[in-house]
Enzyme design. Structure first.
Site, PDB file in Angstrom:
ATOM      1  N   THR A   6      -4.828   3.747  13.784  1.00 22.51           N
ATOM      2  CA  THR A   6      -5.539   2.913  12.806  1.00 22.51           C
ATOM      3  C   THR A   6      -6.724   3.619  12.166  1.00 22.51           C
ATOM      4  OG1 THR A   6      -4.862   0.907  13.955  1.00 22.51           O
ATOM      5  CG2 THR A   6      -6.781   0.741  12.511  1.00 22.51           C
ATOM      6  N   ASN A  31      -8.257   6.941  17.151  1.00 23.28           N
ATOM      7  CA  ASN A  31      -9.068   5.733  17.327  1.00 23.28           C
ATOM      8  C   ASN A  31     -10.264   6.006  18.224  1.00 23.28           C
ATOM      9  OD1 ASN A  31      -7.423   4.184  15.714  1.00 23.28           O
ATOM     10  ND2 ASN A  31      -6.283   3.275  17.409  1.00 23.28           N
ATOM     11  N   ASP A  61     -12.884  -3.835  13.093  1.00 24.02           N
ATOM     12  CA  ASP A  61     -14.088  -3.135  12.637  1.00 24.02           C
ATOM     13  C   ASP A  61     -13.754  -1.765  12.054  1.00 24.02           C
ATOM     14  OD1 ASP A  61     -13.432  -1.940  15.107  1.00 24.02           O
ATOM     15  OD2 ASP A  61     -15.273  -2.577  16.104  1.00 24.02           O
ATOM     16  N   ARG A  62     -12.893  -1.008  12.740  1.00 19.00           N
ATOM     17  CA  ARG A  62     -12.604   0.351  12.269  1.00 19.00           C
ATOM     18  C   ARG A  62     -11.903   0.368  10.917  1.00 19.00           C
ATOM     19  NH1 ARG A  62      -9.599  -0.614  16.966  1.00 19.00           N
ATOM     20  NH2 ARG A  62      -7.309  -0.493  16.842  1.00 19.00           N
ATOM     21  N   ASP A 108      -0.180  -5.232  12.775  1.00 17.86           N
ATOM     22  CA  ASP A 108      -0.389  -4.335  13.903  1.00 17.86           C
ATOM     23  C   ASP A 108      -0.523  -5.115  15.212  1.00 17.86           C
ATOM     24  OD1 ASP A 108      -1.025  -1.481  14.782  1.00 17.86           O
ATOM     25  OD2 ASP A 108      -2.782  -2.539  15.526  1.00 17.86           O
ATOM     26  N   HIS A 119       2.318  -4.623  18.165  1.00 14.52           N
ATOM     27  CA  HIS A 119       2.033  -4.215  19.545  1.00 14.52           C
ATOM     28  C   HIS A 119       2.457  -5.287  20.547  1.00 14.52           C
ATOM     29  CE1 HIS A 119      -0.078  -0.464  18.931  1.00 14.52           C
ATOM     30  NE2 HIS A 119      -0.842  -0.998  18.001  1.00 14.52           N
ATOM     31  N   ASP A 134      -2.139   2.102   7.128  1.00  7.08           N
ATOM     32  CA  ASP A 134      -2.757   3.161   7.918  1.00  7.08           C
ATOM     33  C   ASP A 134      -1.743   3.960   8.728  1.00  7.08           C
ATOM     34  OD1 ASP A 134      -2.147   0.961   9.469  1.00  7.08           O
ATOM     35  OD2 ASP A 134      -4.008   0.988  10.608  1.00  7.08           O
ATOM     36  N   HIS A 147       2.603   2.986  18.229  1.00  4.55           N
ATOM     37  CA  HIS A 147       2.712   3.975  17.163  1.00  4.55           C
ATOM     38  C   HIS A 147       1.872   5.166  17.577  1.00  4.55           C
ATOM     39  CE1 HIS A 147      -1.300   2.632  15.957  1.00  4.55           C
ATOM     40  NE2 HIS A 147      -0.852   1.411  16.148  1.00  4.55           N
TER      41      HIS A 147
END
Length: 556
Positions: free
Chosen positions: A87, A108, A170-171, A299, A303, A344, A490
């Site tokens: 991500t 990450n 956040d990222r 995402d 997962h 991403d 991923h």
């Protein structure tokens, strides 16, 4: 902040408890209108874990926002070209125009064995120098992002540009917005809603959205709507002692994750994005603004439940509705906007379901490739141990292996040689490279689908942050042990993780589809051309894509 016009009613855009099913396709709005020389608002959308495979599988069923985007310019063969398809590095490429090797974001999170705290892991958007920060509860900061975003560059040209971002993650919000921002919001764990950087106050848009989020969490919710065309995906697959493939996201009262970990989060992010447009007065004058919205549910669901069950089908329908709500709101406000949508990274379904559906090579990673197991094997070969901490960090899911700070140069060389030999002997490993080998390799060029394994690694290698040894597993190997709400992942160098759609749309655009492989680092220079932003040579790794669809070249 500019003067704010009275906001129009948000109508159905804020009803994010359970969206209506998508119905008939929407055409372009004002399709014959001549666009202005430059749009007033750039809308940059990222759909986390939205592979080209997923786009291809569902694109015929989209009838709202994603249907509109398909009337614009479609590049189904976009690439997150690098090896570290996670991500944070993926989002770092979208609006900087450079690969992770230059954004400074190799993963990450990474390990700094010499870091003066017990936990040596560093999260990609944390300020690890703050004593309050940990990888799990970070003090969020853009400090690790080394390249400017499109919003940063536009604000550098004219400070009146508004640069804002929204995401559950956040990222994602931080990587797309950059350093010079007017508003950045993400869903904070244990906060029950959206939050922002320490020291910043929540604006009206975030506060109002949080009220609605809190109300929904308190009330709970039943199953989300399932489109009729999802019926083929509504089948249970057993994994150990649990199943996937039939969950509909019913939410107990007080269950915060019922919003943040489900498609409801995409609807909430849309609601906040619309309110931000009004609060900040975005798209209201002749200075182009940038609104970044990263949709995280794909995402989260990928997962938790994999990519091939009814859970993902519900998510795709909800995403289509959410994006449609955003476009409808911008249309109602009369804003001239240009959209880009990409991802991403891609994703891979649960290997157990893959095996049932004709892919016998799918499987889970060998425990011998985890960091502690590798360290034990290296010590057995070399006799090298450390007095504090671990000999090796990472391995397994990370794909990188970091060495203890205690090792001197000779010990590092010995450990590296032994580790690479162990990795190459494992049948699940297709590539293992030392830092010296990676750094001696030139930065890759040419079509990304033709890149070698070492090319891919080089594009995402950051000295001092990437591990001293890079490990690549064979196609179909999924990191981690299967357990409820963690069945797929991923991060591989394979095209199911690298290949993502890239869609551009603006009212009046002459749409077309171009199968030529392109890269996500091409997005920023392409958008820069539409807003007449000139930058020094070498600013981008990517190139401008001609999205005019006529004899005119939009890049010149």
């Amino acid at each position: 902040m500019r003067s704010i016009l009275p906001p129009l009613a948000l109508a159905g855009a804020l009803a994010f408890a359970s969206p209506a099913l998508a119905q008939e396709p929407e055409g372009q709005v004002d399709a014959q209108r001549e666009p202005q020389a430059a749009p007033r608002l750039i809308v940059a959308l990222s759909v986390d874990q939205f592979s080209s495979d997923l786009f291809d599988q569902y694109r015929a069923h989209f009838s709202k926002g994603l249907a509109r985007l398909q009337t614009g310019v479609v590049f189904p063969q976009g690439y997150q070209s690098h090896a570290a398809t996670e991500t944070c590095p993926g989002h770092s490429t979208l609006l900087t125009g450079v690969h992770p090797a230059r954004t400074g974001i190799p993963a990450n999170s990474w390990y700094e064995p010499g870091l003066a705290r017990t936990d040596k892991e560093v999260y990609c958007v944390e300020d690890e120098s703050d004593p309050k920060s940990t990888p799990d509860k970070p003090v969020v900061s853009p400090k690790h992002l080394l390249a400017p975003t499109l919003g940063d560059l536009l604000k550098r040209r004219d400070p009146r540009t508004i640069n804002a971002a929204v995401s559950v993650k956040d990222r994602a919000a931080v990587m797309m917005s950059g350093h010079d921002t007017d508003a950045v919001y993400w869903f904070g764990e244990s906060t029950g809603g959206y939050t922002t950087f320490a020291g910043r106050k929540l604006g009206k848009a975030a506060r109002e959205t949080n009220v609605e989020v809190a109300r929904q969490i308190a009330a709970g919710a039943g199953d989300m709507a399932v489109p009729g065309w999802c019926a083929p995906f509504d089948r249970a697959t057993r994994i150990k002692d649990f199943t996937i493939g039939t969950y509909r996201f019913a939410m107990d009262k007080g269950d915060e994750e019922g919003v943040s970990e489900t498609p409801r989060g995409d609807l909430a992010s849309t609601a906040l994005a619309i309110r931000l447009v009004d609060e900040l007065g975005m798209g209201r004058d002749d200075v182009p603004d940038v609104l970044s919205v990263s949709y995280s549910a794909t995402d989260k669901v990928g997962h938790d439940y994999g990519t091939a069950g009814v859970e993902m089908c519900i998510t795709m329908n909800t995403l289509d509705v959410a994006i449609g709500q955003l476009f409808d709101a911008l249309d109602a406000r009369g804003i001239d906007y240009e959209v880009v949508l990409s991802a991403d990274h891609g994703g891979f379904d649960a290997p157990e379901r893959q095996q049932q559906r004709g892919n016998p090579e799918a499987g889970r990673i060998d425990p011998a490739l985890e960091g502690d197991a590798l360290a034990e094997a290296v010590t057995a070969r070399t006799g090298i141990r450390v007095s504090k901490g671990k000999l090796l960090y990472g391995g397994g899911e990370s794909g990188s292996v970091w060495f203890s700070a205690e090792l001197d140069a000779a010990q590092k060389a010995k450990v590296s040689e032994a580790l690479i030999a162990l990795l190459k002997a494992n049948p699940q490993v297709v590539g293992a490279f030392s830092e010296a080998e990676v750094m001696a390799h030139p930065m890759p060029k040419g079509h990304p689908q033709d890149w070698s394994m070492l090319d891919k690694v080089r594009a995402s290698f950051v000295p001092g942050r990437s591990g001293e040894v890079q490990m690549l597993t064979r196609r179909g190997i999924v990191p981690g042990t299967a357990k409820p709400k963690k069945v797929a992942s991923h991060g591989s160098p394979w095209d199911y993780d690298r290949r993502v759609p890239m869609l551009f749309w603006r009212a009046g655009m002459a749409g077309f589809e171009q199968p030529n492989p392109v890269e996500t680092v091409d997005i920023a220079p392409t958008l820069a051309a539409t807003v007449d932003l000139t930058v020094p040579e070498g600013t981008w790794d990517g190139t401008c894509l001609d999205i005019d669809g006529s004899e005119r070249n939009s890049c010149s």
